[in-house]
Design a protein around this motif. Structure first.
Motif: not given
Lengths: 111, 112
Positions: A41-42, B2, B5, B9, A44, A37, B104
């Motif tokens: 951000k995500e 993606q 989602t 945030s 990954k 990470r 995220t």
């Protein structure tokens, strides 16, 4: 039962240096995953081991990253040479039947 | 593309107020859906999961999520939050081959 452990918890290195991260999965878990990470951000996917074999390494960013899992137990992820964009938190996870169990992560900072 | 989602945030909410953390996924095939939580200085922990059956799944600490196939959503809700719910929440989808994709993350802050 011990959970997934990772070492070190933090690492600060200079650009161009080498770092090796280690992950010890839960005993008996054939599946081992590495994720990363980057800030904000995500999380990954990097790669997936089944025992000692690489099942999927499509997420590895480039050939500076090398993962191994000798003997199908612990795994190492080496970054050589490290670049600034490699900074982030590297998570390891293991699973037996599909549910992931995560380690606490290694925070890597490349300066 | 993606797969997951999470639009929010950061979500601040007062203690004892309700909260909803949104998650949408993209997939043309059957998926398994998960919510993971990361408390400060800890690793990710499974909060709840949808594999099949009832579309409403619950966790032991009062969270619930509903799988909505038509809206491709798996929003997480809690009717009354506690200070201890302050954490980062990640939605994830598992596709064929045991491949997980994460969002995220949503940082939930419960305000006293």
């Amino acid at each position: 039962e011990a959970g997934v452990t990772q070492f070190p918890s933090h690492s600060v290195i200079e650009k161009g240096q080498t770092v090796t991260l280690r992950c010890d999965p839960i005993s008996g878990h054939d599946n081992l995953y590495w994720y990363r990470r980057v800030m904000g951000k995500e999380i990954k996917f990097l790669l997936h081991f089944v025992k000692e074999s690489k099942q999927d390494e499509s997420g590895m960013p480039n050939n500076r990253f090398l993962a191994e899992r000798t003997g199908g137990t612990y795994s190492t992820l080496k970054v050589q040479p490290a670049e600034l964009e490699d900074s982030g938190v590297y998570f390891c996870a293991s699973s037996l039947t599909g549910q992931l169990y995560f380690g606490p992560g290694t925070r890597l900072t490349v300066t | 593309a993606q797969s997951v989602t999470q639009l929010d945030s950061q979500v601040p909410v007062f203690e004892e107020a309700p909260v909803e953390l949104r998650c949408n996924y993209s997939s043309s095939v059957s998926v398994y859906l998960f919510w993971y939580v990361q408390y400060p200085n800890q690793g990710l922990q499974l909060l709840l999961k949808y594999l099949s059956g009832s579309t409403l799944v619950e966790s032991i600490n009062g969270f619930e999520a509903e799988f909505n196939k038509s809206q491709t959503s798996f929003h997480l809700r809690k009717p009354s939050v506690h200070i201890s719910d302050t954490a980062e929440y990640f939605c994830a989808v598992r596709k064929t081959g045991n491949q997980f994709y994460f969002g995220t993350g949503t940082s939930l802050t419960v305000i006293p």
